[in-house]
Design a protein around this motif. Structure first.
Motif, PDB file in Angstrom:
ATOM      1  N   PRO A  20     -15.424 -15.072  33.125  1.00 37.61           N
ATOM      2  CA  PRO A  20     -16.531 -16.208  32.755  1.00 37.61           C
ATOM      3  C   PRO A  20     -16.068 -16.922  31.729  1.00 37.61           C
ATOM      4  O   PRO A  20     -15.029 -16.261  31.057  1.00 37.61           O
ATOM      5  CB  PRO A  20     -17.680 -15.123  32.479  1.00 37.61           C
ATOM      6  CG  PRO A  20     -17.006 -13.917  31.779  1.00 37.61           C
ATOM      7  CD  PRO A  20     -15.918 -13.450  32.667  1.00 37.61           C
ATOM      8  N   PHE A  21     -16.053 -18.109  31.776  1.00 38.38           N
ATOM      9  CA  PHE A  21     -15.738 -19.166  30.703  1.00 38.38           C
ATOM     10  C   PHE A  21     -16.330 -20.350  30.768  1.00 38.38           C
ATOM     11  O   PHE A  21     -17.431 -20.572  31.834  1.00 38.38           O
ATOM     12  CB  PHE A  21     -14.271 -19.337  30.835  1.00 38.38           C
ATOM     13  CG  PHE A  21     -13.845 -20.261  32.017  1.00 38.38           C
ATOM     14  CD1 PHE A  21     -13.705 -21.523  32.096  1.00 38.38           C
ATOM     15  CD2 PHE A  21     -13.320 -19.264  33.409  1.00 38.38           C
ATOM     16  CE1 PHE A  21     -13.218 -22.380  33.203  1.00 38.38           C
ATOM     17  CE2 PHE A  21     -13.192 -20.048  34.238  1.00 38.38           C
ATOM     18  CZ  PHE A  21     -13.014 -21.516  34.255  1.00 38.38           C
ATOM     19  N   THR A  33     -13.851 -40.965  16.554  1.00 37.41           N
ATOM     20  CA  THR A  33     -13.823 -39.432  16.834  1.00 37.41           C
ATOM     21  C   THR A  33     -12.444 -38.927  16.907  1.00 37.41           C
ATOM     22  O   THR A  33     -11.530 -39.655  17.612  1.00 37.41           O
ATOM     23  CB  THR A  33     -14.814 -39.218  18.001  1.00 37.41           C
ATOM     24  OG1 THR A  33     -14.217 -39.779  19.195  1.00 37.41           O
ATOM     25  CG2 THR A  33     -16.138 -39.693  17.858  1.00 37.41           C
ATOM     26  N   ALA A  34     -12.125 -37.847  16.697  1.00 38.02           N
ATOM     27  CA  ALA A  34     -11.073 -37.178  16.846  1.00 38.02           C
ATOM     28  C   ALA A  34     -10.574 -36.888  18.276  1.00 38.02           C
ATOM     29  O   ALA A  34      -9.389 -37.187  18.491  1.00 38.02           O
ATOM     30  CB  ALA A  34     -10.810 -35.691  16.094  1.00 38.02           C
ATOM     31  N   ALA A  35     -11.415 -36.486  18.914  1.00 32.79           N
ATOM     32  CA  ALA A  35     -11.106 -36.486  20.524  1.00 32.79           C
ATOM     33  C   ALA A  35     -11.647 -37.569  21.115  1.00 32.79           C
ATOM     34  O   ALA A  35     -12.707 -38.282  20.993  1.00 32.79           O
ATOM     35  CB  ALA A  35     -11.906 -35.110  21.067  1.00 32.79           C
ATOM     36  N   LYS A  36     -10.984 -37.800  22.464  1.00 30.66           N
ATOM     37  CA  LYS A  36     -11.517 -39.287  23.348  1.00 30.66           C
ATOM     38  C   LYS A  36     -12.084 -38.637  24.517  1.00 30.66           C
ATOM     39  O   LYS A  36     -11.731 -37.473  24.889  1.00 30.66           O
ATOM     40  CB  LYS A  36     -10.376 -40.179  23.434  1.00 30.66           C
ATOM     41  CG  LYS A  36      -9.865 -40.653  21.971  1.00 30.66           C
ATOM     42  CD  LYS A  36     -11.053 -41.313  21.346  1.00 30.66           C
ATOM     43  CE  LYS A  36     -10.573 -41.867  19.881  1.00 30.66           C
ATOM     44  NZ  LYS A  36     -11.419 -42.448  19.110  1.00 30.66           N
ATOM     45  N   ALA A  37     -12.742 -39.509  25.260  1.00 30.69           N
ATOM     46  CA  ALA A  37     -13.335 -39.269  26.736  1.00 30.69           C
ATOM     47  C   ALA A  37     -12.099 -38.623  27.482  1.00 30.69           C
ATOM     48  O   ALA A  37     -11.132 -39.236  27.545  1.00 30.69           O
ATOM     49  CB  ALA A  37     -13.756 -40.428  27.201  1.00 30.69           C
ATOM     50  N   GLY A  38     -12.468 -37.544  28.169  1.00 32.50           N
ATOM     51  CA  GLY A  38     -11.310 -36.846  29.085  1.00 32.50           C
ATOM     52  C   GLY A  38     -11.029 -35.621  28.516  1.00 32.50           C
ATOM     53  O   GLY A  38     -10.229 -34.885  29.079  1.00 32.50           O
ATOM     54  N   ALA A  39     -11.130 -35.273  27.037  1.00 28.50           N
ATOM     55  CA  ALA A  39     -10.427 -34.193  26.330  1.00 28.50           C
ATOM     56  C   ALA A  39     -11.273 -33.168  27.002  1.00 28.50           C
ATOM     57  O   ALA A  39     -12.385 -33.022  27.346  1.00 28.50           O
ATOM     58  CB  ALA A  39     -10.722 -34.444  24.947  1.00 28.50           C
ATOM     59  N   LYS A  40     -10.670 -32.116  27.230  1.00 34.18           N
ATOM     60  CA  LYS A  40     -11.343 -30.641  27.656  1.00 34.18           C
ATOM     61  C   LYS A  40     -10.716 -29.454  26.961  1.00 34.18           C
ATOM     62  O   LYS A  40      -9.778 -29.575  26.303  1.00 34.18           O
ATOM     63  CB  LYS A  40     -10.744 -30.595  29.156  1.00 34.18           C
ATOM     64  CG  LYS A  40     -10.920 -31.550  30.202  1.00 34.18           C
ATOM     65  CD  LYS A  40     -10.677 -31.150  31.379  1.00 34.18           C
ATOM     66  CE  LYS A  40     -10.728 -32.308  32.568  1.00 34.18           C
ATOM     67  NZ  LYS A  40     -12.214 -32.440  32.786  1.00 34.18           N
ATOM     68  N   ALA A  41     -11.725 -28.526  27.171  1.00 34.08           N
ATOM     69  CA  ALA A  41     -11.031 -27.176  26.280  1.00 34.08           C
ATOM     70  C   ALA A  41     -12.020 -25.978  27.103  1.00 34.08           C
ATOM     71  O   ALA A  41     -13.087 -26.538  27.568  1.00 34.08           O
ATOM     72  CB  ALA A  41     -11.835 -26.917  24.723  1.00 34.08           C
ATOM     73  N   ILE A  42     -11.333 -24.994  26.944  1.00 33.75           N
ATOM     74  CA  ILE A  42     -11.917 -23.743  27.688  1.00 33.75           C
ATOM     75  C   ILE A  42     -12.546 -22.809  26.660  1.00 33.75           C
ATOM     76  O   ILE A  42     -11.638 -22.659  25.643  1.00 33.75           O
ATOM     77  CB  ILE A  42     -11.120 -22.915  28.590  1.00 33.75           C
ATOM     78  CG1 ILE A  42     -10.331 -23.930  29.718  1.00 33.75           C
ATOM     79  CG2 ILE A  42     -11.162 -21.654  28.974  1.00 33.75           C
ATOM     80  CD1 ILE A  42      -9.278 -23.267  30.645  1.00 33.75           C
ATOM     81  N   ILE A  43     -13.586 -22.421  26.603  1.00 36.53           N
ATOM     82  CA  ILE A  43     -14.272 -21.586  25.605  1.00 36.53           C
ATOM     83  C   ILE A  43     -14.506 -20.362  26.354  1.00 36.53           C
ATOM     84  O   ILE A  43     -15.303 -20.169  27.384  1.00 36.53           O
ATOM     85  CB  ILE A  43     -15.572 -22.196  25.097  1.00 36.53           C
ATOM     86  CG1 ILE A  43     -15.268 -23.617  24.511  1.00 36.53           C
ATOM     87  CG2 ILE A  43     -16.186 -21.366  24.092  1.00 36.53           C
ATOM     88  CD1 ILE A  43     -16.533 -24.444  24.127  1.00 36.53           C
TER      89      ILE A  43
END
Length: 274
Positions: A20-21, A33-43
């Protein structure tokens, strides 16, 4: 290789491993903002960002909180992180929900706005079927269409033609390495007690016995005399399935899967109604 590709590679690996993630994706930003549209991360379920990046502390807290909630109820959500002044102009407070959007406060000096889509990716629910009866075979066919990870546990000598399953165990055994497991015992007199003992030995959200209440009562007495406690024996549902008046193996299988579906979705229904 870019961070974006790393995220997609890890998504594929985690899916294959049935882990699961949450996949968090920045879908819109306004101002700085530091991140822009399209930025991704897995939590991960323990709140760690395994790969990617969606900004610093301004976004991290709200995203991790939403990720934890999503892994519990299985529902995607959109969070909008905005400066306090902008929230106040809209009559909003941190934590408010409006039209499917959860609002959070950006306390960073940048005063930017960031919308993040939180998508939980959960393992397929595990269905373990003990036995190779006609009901067991019908369960396999129907459960495959519903996206279950299917384990068949039965003596190989009793299976004339192996059905398509994700995993096969020769005999009544199953490893205790799955968090969300549903077990159906459909041995129909061929190893009933051994299968029930195997089902009671592992963690499961559901244990259904395909057979009459009279047969289950007899098995329960034998198990109680063998030292099994009532609190554990009470987890056995017999006969398995909703009372639909089912007669054929296919109808019985349908009633069992309906009962399991009802159990699976109860948390999501409550979340949707809240």
């Amino acid at each position: 290789m870019t961070a974006h590709v790393d995220v997609l590679d890890l998504v594929a690996q985690l899916r294959d491993a049935e882990k699961p993630f949450v996949l968090a994706t920045v879908v819109r930003t306004l101002s700085v903002t530091a991140a822009k549209a399209g930025a991704k991360a897995i939590i991960s379920p323990d709140g760690r960002i395994e790969a990617g990046w969606i900004g610093g502390g301004c976004a991290r807290g709200a995203a991790l909180k939403a990720a934890r909630e999503a892994l519990v109820d299985g529902r995607s959500r959109l969070i909008s992180i905005q400066p306090h002044e902008l929230l106040a102009e809209q009559g909003l407070r941190p934590g408010d929900d409006r039209e499917g959007v959860r609002f959070a406060k950006n306390m960073c000096p940048s005063k930017g706005t960031m919308d993040i889509f939180i998508e939980p990716v959960l393992p397929r629910p595990s269905l373990v079927i003990f036995g190779s009866s006609p009901v067991a075979l019908a369960l396999i066919e129907q459960a495959r269409l519903l996206g279950y990870h299917i384990t068949l546990a039965a003596p190989a000598s009793e299976i004339p033609e192996m059905p398509y399953v994700d995993k096969f165990n020769d005999g009544f055994s199953v490893s205790d390495d799955v968090q969300r497991r549903f077990i159906v015992i459909s041995t129909q007199g061929r190893g009933d007690e051994a299968a029930v003992k195997a089902a009671l030995a592992v963690q499961a959200e559901y244990r259904g016995f395909v057979g009459s209440g009279r047969k289950m009562a007899s098995l329960r007495q034998d198990l109680a005399e063998a030292g099994y406690e009532d609190v554990l024996l009470d987890t056995l549902k017999a006969p398995a399935g909703l009372d639909l008046g089912a007669i054929t193996p296919e109808e019985i299988a349908m009633s069992i899967l309906a009962e399991i579906t009802q159990l699976r979705r109860v948390g999501q229904r409550h979340a949707a109604q809240s």
